[in-house]
Design a protein around this motif. Structure first.
Motif, PDB file in Angstrom:
ATOM      1  N   ASP A 103      -1.424   2.916   3.419  1.00 31.74           N
ATOM      2  CA  ASP A 103      -1.884   2.103   4.550  1.00 31.74           C
ATOM      3  C   ASP A 103      -3.405   1.930   4.541  1.00 31.74           C
ATOM      4  O   ASP A 103      -3.987   1.540   5.547  1.00 31.74           O
ATOM      5  N   LYS A 104      -4.040   2.246   3.415  1.00 34.83           N
ATOM      6  CA  LYS A 104      -5.499   2.082   3.338  1.00 34.83           C
ATOM      7  C   LYS A 104      -5.880   1.208   2.137  1.00 34.83           C
ATOM      8  O   LYS A 104      -6.553   0.198   2.296  1.00 34.83           O
ATOM      9  N   ALA A 105      -5.473   1.651   0.937  1.00 30.81           N
ATOM     10  CA  ALA A 105      -5.786   0.882  -0.275  1.00 30.81           C
ATOM     11  C   ALA A 105      -4.673  -0.137  -0.488  1.00 30.81           C
ATOM     12  O   ALA A 105      -3.503   0.228  -0.614  1.00 30.81           O
ATOM     13  N   TRP A 106      -5.040  -1.423  -0.527  1.00 30.00           N
ATOM     14  CA  TRP A 106      -4.054  -2.493  -0.637  1.00 30.00           C
ATOM     15  C   TRP A 106      -4.172  -3.196  -1.977  1.00 30.00           C
ATOM     16  O   TRP A 106      -5.269  -3.474  -2.448  1.00 30.00           O
ATOM     17  N   LYS A 107      -3.007  -3.444  -2.594  1.00 28.52           N
ATOM     18  CA  LYS A 107      -2.991  -4.256  -3.810  1.00 28.52           C
ATOM     19  C   LYS A 107      -1.905  -5.317  -3.625  1.00 28.52           C
ATOM     20  O   LYS A 107      -1.173  -5.290  -2.637  1.00 28.52           O
ATOM     21  N   SER A 125       0.835  -1.201   0.000  1.00 28.54           N
ATOM     22  CA  SER A 125       0.000   0.000   0.000  1.00 28.54           C
ATOM     23  C   SER A 125       0.869   1.251   0.000  1.00 28.54           C
ATOM     24  O   SER A 125       1.938   1.285   0.612  1.00 28.54           O
ATOM     25  N   PRO A 130      -3.750  -8.118   3.014  1.00 27.21           N
ATOM     26  CA  PRO A 130      -4.305  -6.807   3.362  1.00 27.21           C
ATOM     27  C   PRO A 130      -4.712  -6.746   4.835  1.00 27.21           C
ATOM     28  O   PRO A 130      -5.625  -7.469   5.247  1.00 27.21           O
TER      29      PRO A 130
END
Ligand SMILES: [Zn+2]
Length: 402
Positions: free
Chosen positions: A99-103, A96, A132
Protein backbone atom coordinates in the motif's frame (compact mmCIF):
# COMPACT_ATOMS: atom_id res chain seq x y z
CA UNK A 1 -1.51 -55.63 -1.20
CA UNK A 2 -4.82 -54.18 -2.05
CA UNK A 3 -5.14 -52.89 1.46
CA UNK A 4 -1.70 -51.35 1.27
CA UNK A 5 -2.52 -49.52 -1.97
CA UNK A 6 -5.68 -48.08 -0.61
CA UNK A 7 -4.07 -46.95 2.62
CA UNK A 8 -1.27 -45.37 0.60
CA UNK A 9 -3.86 -43.67 -1.53
CA UNK A 10 -5.59 -42.28 1.55
CA UNK A 11 -2.34 -41.24 3.10
CA UNK A 12 -1.30 -39.33 -0.01
CA UNK A 13 -4.68 -37.93 -0.80
CA UNK A 14 -5.74 -36.62 2.58
CA UNK A 15 -2.87 -34.18 3.21
CA UNK A 16 -3.21 -32.76 -0.33
CA UNK A 17 -6.90 -32.30 0.28
CA UNK A 18 -6.26 -30.70 3.67
CA UNK A 19 -3.80 -28.28 2.03
CA UNK A 20 -6.42 -27.28 -0.54
CA UNK A 21 -8.98 -26.72 2.18
CA UNK A 22 -6.46 -24.60 4.08
CA UNK A 23 -6.18 -22.15 1.14
CA UNK A 24 -7.24 -18.90 2.75
CA UNK A 25 -10.43 -17.28 1.61
CA UNK A 26 -9.88 -14.18 -0.51
CA UNK A 27 -11.57 -11.11 0.86
CA UNK A 28 -11.85 -7.65 -0.65
CA UNK A 29 -11.94 -4.51 1.49
CA UNK A 30 -12.32 -0.89 0.48
CA UNK A 31 -13.47 0.53 3.84
CA UNK A 32 -10.55 2.94 4.19
CA UNK A 33 -9.96 6.53 3.03
CA UNK A 34 -9.93 6.80 -0.77
CA UNK A 35 -11.04 3.13 -1.08
CA UNK A 36 -13.67 2.22 -3.68
CA UNK A 37 -14.91 -1.18 -4.83
CA UNK A 38 -18.23 -2.94 -5.17
CA UNK A 39 -17.53 -6.67 -5.25
CA UNK A 40 -19.45 -8.46 -8.01
CA UNK A 41 -18.00 -11.89 -7.24
CA UNK A 42 -15.02 -13.73 -5.81
CA UNK A 43 -14.24 -17.16 -7.26
CA UNK A 44 -12.18 -18.85 -4.54
CA UNK A 45 -11.21 -21.75 -6.82
CA UNK A 46 -9.80 -19.73 -9.73
CA UNK A 47 -8.76 -16.89 -7.36
CA UNK A 48 -10.65 -14.38 -9.47
CA UNK A 49 -12.01 -11.14 -8.05
CA UNK A 50 -14.57 -9.14 -10.02
CA UNK A 51 -15.34 -5.58 -8.92
CA UNK A 52 -16.57 -2.26 -10.16
CA UNK A 53 -16.11 1.19 -8.62
CA UNK A 54 -18.34 1.83 -5.63
CA UNK A 55 -21.13 3.94 -7.12
CA UNK A 56 -21.56 7.42 -5.61
CA UNK A 57 -23.21 9.07 -8.63
CA UNK A 58 -23.99 12.31 -6.76
CA UNK A 59 -20.24 12.71 -6.27
CA UNK A 60 -19.31 12.58 -9.95
CA UNK A 61 -17.96 10.06 -12.39
CA UNK A 62 -17.98 6.46 -11.16
CA UNK A 63 -14.49 5.65 -12.39
CA UNK A 64 -12.18 5.38 -9.35
CA UNK A 65 -11.40 2.03 -7.72
CA UNK A 66 -8.90 1.09 -5.03
CA UNK A 67 -9.10 -1.98 -2.80
CA UNK A 68 -7.18 -4.37 -0.58
CA UNK A 69 -7.19 -8.15 -0.98
CA UNK A 70 -6.79 -10.29 2.15
CA UNK A 71 -6.27 -14.04 2.34
CA UNK A 72 -3.62 -14.16 -0.38
CA UNK A 73 -1.26 -17.15 -0.54
CA UNK A 74 2.17 -15.56 -1.00
CA UNK A 75 3.37 -16.23 -4.52
CA UNK A 76 -0.05 -16.98 -6.00
CA UNK A 77 -1.33 -15.23 -9.12
CA UNK A 78 -4.54 -13.27 -8.61
CA UNK A 79 -6.97 -12.47 -11.39
CA UNK A 80 -8.73 -9.11 -11.07
CA UNK A 81 -11.62 -8.19 -13.33
CA UNK A 82 -12.88 -4.61 -13.41
CA UNK A 83 -16.29 -4.06 -14.94
CA UNK A 84 -16.51 -0.78 -16.83
CA UNK A 85 -15.18 1.04 -19.87
CA UNK A 86 -13.35 4.20 -20.91
CA UNK A 87 -12.05 6.20 -17.97
CA UNK A 88 -12.66 3.27 -15.55
CA UNK A 89 -10.27 0.79 -17.17
CA UNK A 90 -6.61 1.73 -17.56
CA UNK A 91 -4.55 -0.56 -19.81
CA UNK A 92 -2.46 -1.38 -16.73
CA UNK A 93 -3.69 -1.33 -13.14
CA UNK A 94 -1.69 -0.03 -10.20
CA UNK A 95 -0.54 -2.77 -7.83
CA UNK A 96 1.18 -2.74 -4.44
CA UNK A 97 2.40 -5.33 -1.94
CA UNK A 98 2.41 -2.83 0.94
CA UNK A 99 0.00 0.00 0.00
CA UNK A 100 3.02 2.30 -0.34
CA UNK A 101 5.22 1.34 -3.30
CA UNK A 102 3.10 1.17 -6.46
CA UNK A 103 3.96 -0.43 -9.78
CA UNK A 104 1.93 -1.30 -12.86
CA UNK A 105 0.52 -4.71 -13.71
CA UNK A 106 1.06 -6.14 -17.17
CA UNK A 107 -1.54 -4.84 -19.69
CA UNK A 108 -4.97 -6.29 -18.98
CA UNK A 109 -7.13 -8.19 -21.42
CA UNK A 110 -10.15 -6.18 -22.55
CA UNK A 111 -13.56 -7.61 -23.30
CA UNK A 112 -16.58 -5.52 -24.12
CA UNK A 113 -17.65 -4.66 -20.57
CA UNK A 114 -14.52 -5.34 -18.52
CA UNK A 115 -10.77 -5.71 -18.30
CA UNK A 116 -8.88 -8.61 -16.70
CA UNK A 117 -5.52 -8.20 -14.97
CA UNK A 118 -3.28 -10.98 -13.67
CA UNK A 119 -0.77 -10.26 -10.93
CA UNK A 120 1.51 -12.41 -8.82
CA UNK A 121 1.24 -11.32 -5.20
CA UNK A 122 4.25 -11.44 -2.88
CA UNK A 123 2.56 -11.31 0.51
CA UNK A 124 -0.64 -12.24 2.34
CA UNK A 125 -2.23 -8.94 1.33
CA UNK A 126 -2.32 -7.11 -1.99
CA UNK A 127 -3.64 -3.73 -3.15
CA UNK A 128 -5.04 -2.84 -6.56
CA UNK A 129 -6.13 0.56 -7.86
CA UNK A 130 -7.00 2.52 -10.98
CA UNK A 131 -3.69 4.36 -10.61
CA UNK A 132 -1.21 4.95 -7.79
CA UNK A 133 -3.38 6.34 -4.97
CA UNK A 134 -2.59 9.67 -3.32
CA UNK A 135 -4.92 10.50 -0.45
CA UNK A 136 -5.02 13.09 2.34
CA UNK A 137 -2.73 11.12 4.68
CA UNK A 138 0.02 11.15 2.07
CA UNK A 139 -0.40 14.90 1.48
CA UNK A 140 -0.15 15.56 5.23
CA UNK A 141 2.86 13.29 5.73
CA UNK A 142 4.71 14.81 2.77
CA UNK A 143 4.08 18.36 3.94
CA UNK A 144 5.30 17.47 7.45
CA UNK A 145 8.46 15.96 5.98
CA UNK A 146 9.07 18.89 3.62
CA UNK A 147 8.70 21.41 6.43
CA UNK A 148 10.99 19.37 8.70
CA UNK A 149 13.67 18.88 6.04
CA UNK A 150 13.69 22.30 4.37
CA UNK A 151 14.18 25.73 5.93
CA UNK A 152 12.40 27.20 2.89
CA UNK A 153 9.09 25.36 3.33
CA UNK A 154 6.22 26.19 5.66
CA UNK A 155 2.80 24.62 6.03
CA UNK A 156 -0.52 26.42 5.84
CA UNK A 157 -4.12 25.31 6.10
CA UNK A 158 -6.00 26.37 2.98
CA UNK A 159 -9.39 25.90 4.68
CA UNK A 160 -11.68 23.33 6.26
CA UNK A 161 -13.53 21.27 3.65
CA UNK A 162 -17.33 20.95 3.61
CA UNK A 163 -16.95 17.67 5.53
CA UNK A 164 -14.69 19.42 8.05
CA UNK A 165 -11.29 18.15 6.94
CA UNK A 166 -8.26 20.43 7.13
CA UNK A 167 -6.99 21.02 3.58
CA UNK A 168 -3.18 21.24 3.73
CA UNK A 169 -0.97 23.54 1.71
CA UNK A 170 2.73 24.34 1.46
CA UNK A 171 4.45 27.67 0.93
CA UNK A 172 8.01 27.78 -0.40
CA UNK A 173 10.37 30.74 -0.59
CA UNK A 174 14.02 31.46 0.15
CA UNK A 175 15.65 34.74 1.13
CA UNK A 176 16.66 36.40 -2.11
CA UNK A 177 15.11 39.30 -3.96
CA UNK A 178 13.34 42.14 -2.17
CA UNK A 179 9.73 41.42 -1.24
CA UNK A 180 8.33 43.86 -3.76
CA UNK A 181 10.22 42.10 -6.56
CA UNK A 182 9.15 38.62 -5.53
CA UNK A 183 7.12 36.61 -8.06
CA UNK A 184 4.00 34.66 -7.08
CA UNK A 185 3.21 31.12 -8.28
CA UNK A 186 0.18 28.98 -7.37
CA UNK A 187 0.12 25.22 -8.12
CA UNK A 188 -2.63 22.84 -7.11
CA UNK A 189 -3.89 19.37 -8.02
CA UNK A 190 -7.00 17.20 -7.68
CA UNK A 191 -9.85 19.53 -8.40
CA UNK A 192 -11.03 16.21 -9.85
CA UNK A 193 -10.65 13.54 -7.19
CA UNK A 194 -10.04 10.49 -9.42
CA UNK A 195 -7.05 12.16 -11.15
CA UNK A 196 -4.49 10.80 -8.65
CA UNK A 197 -1.61 11.20 -11.11
CA UNK A 198 -1.86 14.98 -10.83
CA UNK A 199 -0.98 14.83 -7.11
CA UNK A 200 2.11 12.75 -7.94
CA UNK A 201 3.09 15.43 -10.51
CA UNK A 202 2.62 17.97 -7.72
CA UNK A 203 4.83 15.90 -5.40
CA UNK A 204 7.57 15.71 -8.05
CA UNK A 205 7.37 19.47 -8.49
CA UNK A 206 7.83 20.11 -4.76
CA UNK A 207 10.64 17.54 -4.35
CA UNK A 208 12.46 19.37 -7.14
CA UNK A 209 11.65 22.84 -5.76
CA UNK A 210 13.16 21.93 -2.36
CA UNK A 211 16.18 20.14 -3.86
CA UNK A 212 19.78 21.32 -4.28
CA UNK A 213 19.26 21.79 -8.03
CA UNK A 214 20.67 25.24 -8.86
CA UNK A 215 17.58 26.17 -10.89
CA UNK A 216 15.28 25.20 -8.00
CA UNK A 217 17.27 27.42 -5.65
CA UNK A 218 17.10 30.26 -8.19
CA UNK A 219 13.31 29.96 -8.37
CA UNK A 220 12.94 29.80 -4.56
CA UNK A 221 14.97 33.01 -4.26
CA UNK A 222 12.82 35.02 -6.63
CA UNK A 223 9.35 33.59 -6.04
CA UNK A 224 6.84 32.63 -3.41
CA UNK A 225 5.26 29.32 -4.41
CA UNK A 226 1.99 28.12 -2.91
CA UNK A 227 1.14 24.45 -3.40
CA UNK A 228 -2.04 22.50 -2.63
CA UNK A 229 -1.62 18.76 -3.45
CA UNK A 230 -5.33 17.91 -3.09
CA UNK A 231 -8.18 20.38 -3.63
CA UNK A 232 -11.30 18.18 -3.43
CA UNK A 233 -10.22 16.29 -0.30
CA UNK A 234 -13.78 15.18 0.55
CA UNK A 235 -14.30 13.31 -2.73
CA UNK A 236 -10.78 11.86 -2.51
CA UNK A 237 -11.34 10.54 1.03
CA UNK A 238 -14.77 9.14 0.09
CA UNK A 239 -13.22 7.30 -2.85
CA UNK A 240 -15.42 9.20 -5.32
CA UNK A 241 -14.64 10.33 -8.87
CA UNK A 242 -15.50 13.96 -8.16
CA UNK A 243 -15.61 15.09 -11.80
CA UNK A 244 -19.06 16.46 -12.76
CA UNK A 245 -20.40 16.00 -9.22
CA UNK A 246 -23.64 17.74 -8.22
CA UNK A 247 -24.29 20.63 -8.61
CA UNK A 248 -20.90 21.09 -10.30
CA UNK A 249 -17.31 20.11 -9.58
CA UNK A 250 -14.44 22.21 -8.23
CA UNK A 251 -13.23 23.12 -11.70
CA UNK A 252 -16.58 24.70 -12.61
CA UNK A 253 -16.76 26.63 -9.33
CA UNK A 254 -14.44 29.56 -10.03
CA UNK A 255 -16.78 32.56 -9.92
CA UNK A 256 -17.72 35.38 -7.57
CA UNK A 257 -19.88 32.88 -5.65
CA UNK A 258 -17.90 29.65 -5.24
CA UNK A 259 -19.62 26.91 -3.21
CA UNK A 260 -16.52 24.92 -2.23
CA UNK A 261 -14.37 26.21 0.65
CA UNK A 262 -11.20 25.15 -1.20
CA UNK A 263 -12.07 27.26 -4.24
CA UNK A 264 -13.16 30.21 -2.06
CA UNK A 265 -9.84 30.11 -0.21
CA UNK A 266 -7.71 29.68 -3.34
CA UNK A 267 -9.42 32.64 -5.05
CA UNK A 268 -8.84 34.75 -1.93
CA UNK A 269 -5.11 33.89 -1.74
CA UNK A 270 -4.55 34.50 -5.45
CA UNK A 271 -6.51 37.77 -5.48
CA UNK A 272 -4.53 39.08 -2.49
CA UNK A 273 -1.18 38.23 -4.12
CA UNK A 274 -2.32 39.77 -7.41
CA UNK A 275 -3.50 42.94 -5.69
CA UNK A 276 -0.12 43.22 -3.97
CA UNK A 277 1.54 43.04 -7.42
CA UNK A 278 3.01 39.65 -6.56
CA UNK A 279 1.25 37.13 -8.73
CA UNK A 280 2.56 35.76 -12.03
CA UNK A 281 1.75 32.11 -12.71
CA UNK A 282 -1.14 29.72 -12.02
CA UNK A 283 -0.90 25.98 -12.80
CA UNK A 284 -3.85 23.62 -12.28
CA UNK A 285 -2.83 19.93 -12.45
CA UNK A 286 -5.10 17.26 -14.00
CA UNK A 287 -5.19 13.92 -15.84
CA UNK A 288 -6.92 13.80 -19.28
CA UNK A 289 -8.87 11.17 -21.27
CA UNK A 290 -7.63 7.58 -21.72
CA UNK A 291 -6.59 8.15 -25.36
CA UNK A 292 -4.02 10.87 -24.54
CA UNK A 293 -0.49 9.43 -24.51
CA UNK A 294 1.48 12.64 -23.86
CA UNK A 295 0.92 15.52 -21.43
CA UNK A 296 -0.51 18.75 -22.80
CA UNK A 297 -1.66 22.17 -21.62
CA UNK A 298 -5.14 23.60 -21.73
CA UNK A 299 -4.81 27.37 -22.23
CA UNK A 300 -7.38 30.17 -21.92
CA UNK A 301 -9.16 31.25 -25.11
CA UNK A 302 -7.68 34.17 -27.06
CA UNK A 303 -10.36 36.60 -25.91
CA UNK A 304 -8.94 36.47 -22.35
CA UNK A 305 -5.42 37.35 -23.48
CA UNK A 306 -3.93 40.80 -23.93
CA UNK A 307 -0.88 41.26 -26.18
CA UNK A 308 1.21 41.12 -23.02
CA UNK A 309 -0.60 38.03 -21.76
CA UNK A 310 -0.32 36.25 -25.10
CA UNK A 311 3.44 36.88 -25.28
CA UNK A 312 3.99 35.62 -21.74
CA UNK A 313 1.87 32.52 -22.35
CA UNK A 314 3.81 31.73 -25.55
CA UNK A 315 7.13 32.18 -23.69
CA UNK A 316 5.99 29.89 -20.88
CA UNK A 317 4.84 27.20 -23.32
CA UNK A 318 8.17 27.45 -25.16
CA UNK A 319 10.06 26.95 -21.88
CA UNK A 320 7.86 23.91 -21.17
CA UNK A 321 8.52 22.41 -24.60
CA UNK A 322 12.27 22.84 -23.96
CA UNK A 323 12.23 21.22 -20.50
CA UNK A 324 9.42 18.67 -20.58
CA UNK A 325 11.23 16.05 -22.67
CA UNK A 326 9.81 12.91 -21.17
CA UNK A 327 9.54 9.96 -21.24
CA UNK A 328 6.18 11.69 -20.70
CA UNK A 329 7.05 14.31 -23.33
CA UNK A 330 4.90 17.42 -23.65
CA UNK A 331 2.73 17.65 -26.77
CA UNK A 332 3.83 20.53 -29.01
CA UNK A 333 0.42 22.15 -29.24
CA UNK A 334 -1.77 23.24 -26.32
CA UNK A 335 -5.55 22.92 -26.43
CA UNK A 336 -7.93 25.77 -25.80
CA UNK A 337 -10.87 25.51 -23.42
CA UNK A 338 -13.27 28.27 -24.33
CA UNK A 339 -16.96 28.30 -25.19
CA UNK A 340 -16.64 25.47 -27.73
CA UNK A 341 -15.22 23.28 -24.98
CA UNK A 342 -17.78 23.91 -22.22
CA UNK A 343 -20.74 26.26 -21.73
CA UNK A 344 -19.36 26.99 -18.24
CA UNK A 345 -15.89 27.77 -19.58
CA UNK A 346 -15.64 31.02 -17.63
CA UNK A 347 -15.90 29.06 -14.36
CA UNK A 348 -12.88 26.86 -15.17
CA UNK A 349 -10.06 27.81 -12.80
CA UNK A 350 -7.37 28.91 -15.25
CA UNK A 351 -9.90 30.92 -17.30
CA UNK A 352 -11.20 32.61 -14.15
CA UNK A 353 -7.70 33.38 -12.88
CA UNK A 354 -6.63 34.69 -16.29
CA UNK A 355 -9.71 36.95 -16.50
CA UNK A 356 -9.43 38.18 -12.91
CA UNK A 357 -5.74 38.97 -12.50
CA UNK A 358 -3.35 41.49 -14.02
CA UNK A 359 -2.98 40.90 -17.74
CA UNK A 360 0.60 39.59 -17.67
CA UNK A 361 -0.36 36.59 -15.49
CA UNK A 362 -0.06 33.16 -17.14
CA UNK A 363 -2.79 30.70 -16.14
CA UNK A 364 -2.77 27.13 -17.50
CA UNK A 365 -3.97 23.61 -16.81
CA UNK A 366 -1.50 20.74 -17.26
CA UNK A 367 -3.06 17.41 -18.26
CA UNK A 368 -0.62 14.53 -17.63
CA UNK A 369 -1.32 11.33 -19.57
CA UNK A 370 -2.25 8.41 -17.26
CA UNK A 371 -2.80 5.53 -19.67
CA UNK A 372 0.82 4.81 -20.63
CA UNK A 373 3.62 2.56 -19.30
CA UNK A 374 5.32 5.73 -18.00
CA UNK A 375 2.30 6.89 -15.98
CA UNK A 376 3.88 5.61 -12.76
CA UNK A 377 4.81 7.36 -9.53
CA UNK A 378 8.29 7.98 -10.98
CA UNK A 379 6.98 9.08 -14.38
CA UNK A 380 4.51 11.53 -12.85
CA UNK A 381 7.14 12.97 -10.53
CA UNK A 382 9.45 13.41 -13.51
CA UNK A 383 6.79 15.57 -15.16
CA UNK A 384 6.56 17.68 -11.98
CA UNK A 385 10.32 18.19 -11.89
CA UNK A 386 10.40 19.21 -15.55
CA UNK A 387 7.49 21.59 -14.98
CA UNK A 388 9.53 23.26 -12.23
CA UNK A 389 12.57 23.59 -14.45
CA UNK A 390 10.36 25.09 -17.15
CA UNK A 391 9.02 27.69 -14.70
CA UNK A 392 12.53 28.70 -13.71
CA UNK A 393 13.55 28.96 -17.39
CA UNK A 394 10.50 31.08 -18.17
CA UNK A 395 11.18 33.56 -15.37
CA UNK A 396 14.89 33.69 -16.23
CA UNK A 397 14.80 33.94 -20.01
CA UNK A 398 11.56 35.43 -21.17
CA UNK A 399 11.05 39.08 -21.87
CA UNK A 400 8.01 39.31 -19.71
CA UNK A 401 5.62 42.17 -19.58
CA UNK A 402 4.49 42.96 -16.03
ZN1 LIG B 1 -9.59 17.03 -14.42
Amino acid sequence: MRRLVSSCFIWLFVPACAAAQAAPELKVRADFPNGSARVESIDQQSRTITIQPHPQPERGWVCWWYFKVEGVQPGETLTVQVVGSGFTIPDRAAYSDDDKAWKQTEPGEKRKDRITFKQKAAGKEAWFAWGPPFALKQANELIQRWVKDSPHASAFELCKSKDGRAVPGLKVQQAGVKDEERLGIWVHARQHAWECGSSWVCQGFVEWLLSNDASAEALRKKATVWIVPIMDVDSVERGAGGKNQKPHDHNRDWSDKPIYPEVQAAIKHIAAADKAGRFDLFVDLHNPGPGEKQPFFFIPPAELLSVNGRRNLDSFLQACRTEMRGPLKLQDKPKESGENYDANWRRISKNFVRANSRDHVVAVCLETAWNTPHSTTEGYQGVGKELGRAMERYFREATRGK
